[in-house]
Design a protein around this motif. Structure first.
Motif, PDB file in Angstrom:
ATOM      1  N   THR A  57       0.836  -1.191   0.000  1.00  0.00           N
ATOM      2  CA  THR A  57       0.000   0.000   0.000  1.00  0.00           C
ATOM      3  C   THR A  57       0.876   1.248   0.000  1.00  0.00           C
ATOM      4  OG1 THR A  57      -0.086   0.156   2.406  1.00  0.00           O
ATOM      5  CG2 THR A  57      -1.757  -1.221   1.338  1.00  0.00           C
ATOM      6  N   MET A  58       0.323   2.338  -0.507  1.00  0.00           N
ATOM      7  CA  MET A  58       1.088   3.576  -0.557  1.00  0.00           C
ATOM      8  C   MET A  58       1.451   4.044   0.858  1.00  0.00           C
ATOM      9  SD  MET A  58       0.224   7.186  -2.399  1.00  0.00           S
ATOM     10  CE  MET A  58      -1.129   7.528  -1.281  1.00  0.00           C
ATOM     11  N   ASP A  59       0.513   3.936   1.780  1.00  0.00           N
ATOM     12  CA  ASP A  59       0.785   4.373   3.151  1.00  0.00           C
ATOM     13  C   ASP A  59       1.930   3.571   3.764  1.00  0.00           C
ATOM     14  OD1 ASP A  59      -1.223   6.218   2.977  1.00  0.00           O
ATOM     15  OD2 ASP A  59      -2.719   4.993   4.019  1.00  0.00           O
ATOM     16  N   ARG A  60       1.957   2.291   3.457  1.00  0.00           N
ATOM     17  CA  ARG A  60       3.007   1.440   4.016  1.00  0.00           C
ATOM     18  C   ARG A  60       4.370   1.829   3.455  1.00  0.00           C
ATOM     19  NH1 ARG A  60       2.083  -5.021   4.930  1.00  0.00           N
ATOM     20  NH2 ARG A  60       3.894  -5.396   6.266  1.00  0.00           N
ATOM     21  N   GLY A 119       8.295   1.831 -11.602  1.00  0.00           N
ATOM     22  CA  GLY A 119       7.370   2.500 -12.520  1.00  0.00           C
ATOM     23  C   GLY A 119       6.191   3.150 -11.819  1.00  0.00           C
ATOM     24  N   PHE A 120       5.931   2.772 -10.570  1.00  0.00           N
ATOM     25  CA  PHE A 120       4.877   3.410  -9.775  1.00  0.00           C
ATOM     26  C   PHE A 120       5.332   4.785  -9.288  1.00  0.00           C
ATOM     27  CE2 PHE A 120       3.566  -1.093  -8.721  1.00  0.00           C
ATOM     28  CZ  PHE A 120       2.300  -1.027  -9.271  1.00  0.00           C
ATOM     29  N   VAL A 121       4.362   5.604  -8.898  1.00  0.00           N
ATOM     30  CA  VAL A 121       4.651   6.829  -8.170  1.00  0.00           C
ATOM     31  C   VAL A 121       4.005   6.715  -6.791  1.00  0.00           C
ATOM     32  CG1 VAL A 121       4.787   8.235 -10.253  1.00  0.00           C
ATOM     33  CG2 VAL A 121       2.599   8.035  -9.059  1.00  0.00           C
ATOM     34  N   LEU A 122       4.465   7.547  -5.880  1.00  0.00           N
ATOM     35  CA  LEU A 122       3.900   7.578  -4.532  1.00  0.00           C
ATOM     36  C   LEU A 122       3.215   8.918  -4.318  1.00  0.00           C
ATOM     37  CD1 LEU A 122       6.824   5.908  -2.519  1.00  0.00           C
ATOM     38  CD2 LEU A 122       4.753   4.840  -3.429  1.00  0.00           C
ATOM     39  N   GLU A 123       2.163   9.142  -5.100  1.00  0.00           N
ATOM     40  CA  GLU A 123       1.394  10.380  -5.041  1.00  0.00           C
ATOM     41  C   GLU A 123      -0.080  10.060  -4.846  1.00  0.00           C
ATOM     42  OE1 GLU A 123       1.903  13.041  -8.313  1.00  0.00           O
ATOM     43  OE2 GLU A 123       4.035  12.589  -8.523  1.00  0.00           O
ATOM     44  N   PRO A 124      -0.690  10.497  -3.759  1.00  0.00           N
ATOM     45  CA  PRO A 124      -2.124  10.262  -3.561  1.00  0.00           C
ATOM     46  C   PRO A 124      -2.933  10.819  -4.725  1.00  0.00           C
ATOM     47  CG  PRO A 124      -1.117  11.092  -1.549  1.00  0.00           C
ATOM     48  CD  PRO A 124      -0.084  11.229  -2.630  1.00  0.00           C
ATOM     49  N   THR A 161      -0.259   5.548  -8.911  1.00  0.00           N
ATOM     50  CA  THR A 161       0.287   5.350  -7.571  1.00  0.00           C
ATOM     51  C   THR A 161       0.181   3.883  -7.199  1.00  0.00           C
ATOM     52  OG1 THR A 161       0.322   6.274  -5.339  1.00  0.00           O
ATOM     53  CG2 THR A 161      -1.833   5.690  -6.235  1.00  0.00           C
ATOM     54  N   ILE A 162       1.102   3.408  -6.380  1.00  0.00           N
ATOM     55  CA  ILE A 162       1.142   1.983  -6.044  1.00  0.00           C
ATOM     56  C   ILE A 162      -0.075   1.586  -5.215  1.00  0.00           C
ATOM     57  CG2 ILE A 162       2.467   2.249  -3.894  1.00  0.00           C
ATOM     58  CD1 ILE A 162       4.045  -0.299  -4.831  1.00  0.00           C
ATOM     59  N   ALA A 163      -0.542   0.366  -5.436  1.00  0.00           N
ATOM     60  CA  ALA A 163      -1.654  -0.200  -4.680  1.00  0.00           C
ATOM     61  C   ALA A 163      -1.536  -1.714  -4.751  1.00  0.00           C
ATOM     62  CB  ALA A 163      -2.997   0.264  -5.253  1.00  0.00           C
ATOM     63  N   PRO A 164      -2.169  -2.433  -3.831  1.00  0.00           N
ATOM     64  CA  PRO A 164      -2.059  -3.891  -3.829  1.00  0.00           C
ATOM     65  C   PRO A 164      -2.499  -4.516  -5.155  1.00  0.00           C
ATOM     66  CG  PRO A 164      -3.020  -3.129  -1.771  1.00  0.00           C
ATOM     67  CD  PRO A 164      -2.942  -1.941  -2.672  1.00  0.00           C
ATOM     68  N   CYS A 165      -1.696  -5.438  -5.667  1.00  0.00           N
ATOM     69  CA  CYS A 165      -2.004  -6.225  -6.864  1.00  0.00           C
ATOM     70  C   CYS A 165      -2.237  -5.363  -8.108  1.00  0.00           C
ATOM     71  CB  CYS A 165      -3.210  -7.123  -6.628  1.00  0.00           C
ATOM     72  SG  CYS A 165      -3.028  -8.230  -5.204  1.00  0.00           S
ATOM     73  N   LYS A 166      -1.634  -4.202  -8.139  1.00  0.00           N
ATOM     74  CA  LYS A 166      -1.785  -3.277  -9.266  1.00  0.00           C
ATOM     75  C   LYS A 166      -0.566  -3.375 -10.173  1.00  0.00           C
ATOM     76  CE  LYS A 166      -2.636   1.695 -10.046  1.00  0.00           C
ATOM     77  NZ  LYS A 166      -2.809   2.998  -9.355  1.00  0.00           N
ATOM     78  N   GLN A 167      -0.785  -3.200 -11.481  1.00  0.00           N
ATOM     79  CA  GLN A 167       0.316  -3.194 -12.435  1.00  0.00           C
ATOM     80  C   GLN A 167       0.900  -1.783 -12.545  1.00  0.00           C
ATOM     81  OE1 GLN A 167      -2.012  -4.784 -15.743  1.00  0.00           O
ATOM     82  NE2 GLN A 167      -0.733  -6.616 -15.754  1.00  0.00           N
ATOM     83  N   PRO A 168       2.226  -1.654 -12.570  1.00  0.00           N
ATOM     84  CA  PRO A 168       2.836  -0.331 -12.716  1.00  0.00           C
ATOM     85  C   PRO A 168       2.798   0.140 -14.161  1.00  0.00           C
ATOM     86  CG  PRO A 168       4.538  -2.007 -12.646  1.00  0.00           C
ATOM     87  CD  PRO A 168       3.232  -2.722 -12.437  1.00  0.00           C
ATOM     88  N   MET A 169       2.969   1.442 -14.360  1.00  0.00           N
ATOM     89  CA  MET A 169       3.209   1.941 -15.706  1.00  0.00           C
ATOM     90  C   MET A 169       4.469   1.247 -16.218  1.00  0.00           C
ATOM     91  SD  MET A 169       4.978   3.904 -17.988  1.00  0.00           S
ATOM     92  CE  MET A 169       6.099   4.912 -17.023  1.00  0.00           C
TER      93      MET A 169
END
Length: 510
Positions: free
Chosen positions: A73-76, A374-379, A384-392
């Motif tokens: 998760t992004m928060d983590r 490839g993810f970003v950490l921007e709300p 933005t990263i999230a569980p089981c999500k594919q990155p750009m």
């Protein structure tokens, strides 16, 4: 014909077709070899994208990219004090490797062989050894410091703490054993059992979040390809999460311009291409993500009216303030194979940055990619990263079609550079009548933030012209990416192959 970035892979592909394999069988055999002989660029610890064209059939596309850990998760990650982008050597950059599952899916859909036969060439080179090629040696040496902190990488990829030199016969016994297990048990042997246990233990020991269940539940997807028409030539790409849409947006912008009247390696042509690329990458950075999380539909991004509005922002006489580019990093292999039945396979496989995270499993010899960067950490950002999500994703094989027939299967390596490279090759061929080898060989230019990086081979007049238009020009130490391509001449019944001099590879036909 096969065109790959290493002669041993090209030979393997041709050998497979000689014994009755399809272009799909040959492509999987070749990419598995590349994972052994070009280990900084690719391997079973990475991802894979593929396009396949067959006469009288729709283009088949496969997205073999993995997802973030279910616990990511992004928060983590923000709590771990990570910056805006996940660092390239962070264990949090390890997403599920999708390549092996993709190879099996490609073979099941379009091959005559299974992984048991397709992996034999890679197993032989891993077990018996292969001579390190010149460009491979240079890349290996560039990343030796990245490998040094990791015990598995030191064990399997360094010799007395150093990268192997040109001509050194390198063996990878642990990887050979792993490949044998996959050959015997199929993709399931990679995603379940002792291999995945070693991967997860390695990632978690470094502080990462990947779990065995994340790999056990992995699957790639057959997807509908996307396309645009560039002066009557249909260019096919995979849809997001890949960045293929970026190349199509770039081509749509360039189609608004009179390129044909310009010197192909002159300042004006390169200036317009660079400025159009900055716009296209601005679109990518704002919108491209896991397709289920995008704010704008792909069709809207590919609208020709949108491209016309973007083209009006360009100034032919000077560089103007436009969206900043991503940092051009990352390493990849691209290959293409066409068989006697005119099945054309366009395939790309990558660890992303050189040697991925630099984290390698000690027991099984699997180098792990860093596609999670490839993810970003921007709300609120779609990527933005999230569980089981594919990155750009930067990987993007391509096909060019005319009247429903594949005319060219091609790709250009180089992470963020790839959309620019695709547009460069297409416009070289369409606007300047270059053959595939000339189109690949022509000097390239790209940019990193406010710096324009050019390859040697451009004239002093061209460089001065770019500077006059406001470009801060520097010579790039290493070339911009690589590239391969095969043209199908339907009228003459010939195949014409091109292989980039920027790599060790070659095109081989029979």
């Amino acid at each position: 014909m096969a065109a790959t970035s290493h002669p041993l892979a090209s030979i393997a592909a041709v050998d497979v077709m000689k014994v009755g394999g399809t272009a799909a069988d040959a492509a999987v055999a070749a990419v598995a070899v590349l994972g052994v002989v070009e280990p900084a660029m690719t391997g079973i610890g990475g991802d894979c994208f593929c396009l396949i064209a067959k006469p009288n059939a729709p283009v088949w596309a496969y997205n073999g990219s993995g997802r973030a850990a279910s616990a990511a998760t992004m928060d983590r990650l923000l709590a771990a004090n990570l910056p805006h982008k996940i660092p390239v050597t962070s264990p949090h950059a390890v997403t599920v490797p999708g390549a092996v599952e993709a190879w099996e899916a490609i073979l099941k859909a379009h091959g005559r062989f299974g992984l048991d036969k397709a992996l034999q060439y890679a197993i032989r080179y891993a077990e018996k050894g292969f001579p390190v090629a010149p460009r491979v040696a240079a890349d290996w040496a560039n990343f030796a410091e990245k490998l040094a902190p990791n015990a598995g990488s030191v064990k399997h990829y360094l010799i007395n703490g150093k990268a192997p030199e040109v001509g050194h016969v390198m063996r990878q016994p642990a990887l050979a054993v792993t490949l044998k297990k996959i050959a015997a048990g199929g993709a399931k042997a990679f995603y379940e059992g002792e291999i995945v246990a070693d991967i997860v233990a390695t990632v978690q020991a470094a502080g990462g979040l990947l779990a065995e269940e994340d790999l056990a539940s992995h699957h790639g997807d057959a997807v509908e390809p996307i396309s645009t028409s560039y002066r009557g030539l249909d260019i096919m790409q995979l849809p997001p999460n890949g960045q293929g849409v970026t190349a199509l947006v770039l081509l749509n912008i360039l189609e608004q311009l009179d390129l044909k009247s310009l010197d192909p390696i002159g300042a004006q042509r390169l200036h317009l291409a660079l400025e159009a690329a900055r716009l296209a990458f601005g679109v990518r950075n704002m919108h491209v993500a896991d397709v289920d999380h995008m704010r704008e539909p792909v069709a809207a991004l590919l609208d020709k009216g949108f491209a016309q509005r973007l083209a009006k922002l360009l100034d032919p006489g000077k560089r103007v303030p436009l969206p900043k580019s991503p940092m051009p990093t990352g390493d990849t292999v691209y290959l293409t194979v066409v068989d006697r039945d005119r099945m054309a396979v366009s395939l790309i496989n990558s660890l992303y940055s050189g040697f991925g995270t630099g984290i390698c499993t000690e027991k099984t010899g699997v180098m792990l990619h860093n596609r999670g960067t490839g993810f970003v950490l921007e709300p609120g950002h779609p990527n933005t990263i999230a569980p089981c999500k594919q990155p750009m994703h930067t990987m993007m094989p391509a096909l060019a079609m005319r009247d429903g027939h594949c005319t060219t299967s091609f790709g250009v390596m180089g992470a963020d550079f790839q959309p620019m490279g695709h547009a460069h090759v297409v416009t070289n061929m369409v606007d300047y009548d270059m053959d595939i080898q000339q189109a690949i060989d022509a000097p390239r230019a790209f940019y990193m933030d406010e710096i324009t990086e050019v390859e040697r081979g451009l004239s002093e007049a061209t460089i001065a012209g770019l500077q006059l238009r406001g470009h801060n020009v520097v010579f790039r130490r290493l070339p911009h990416g690589g590239g391969q391509g095969i043209v199908i001449d339907w009228d003459k019944g010939n195949l014409i192959g091109g292989s980039d001099h920027r790599k060790d590879g070659c095109a081989i036909g029979y």
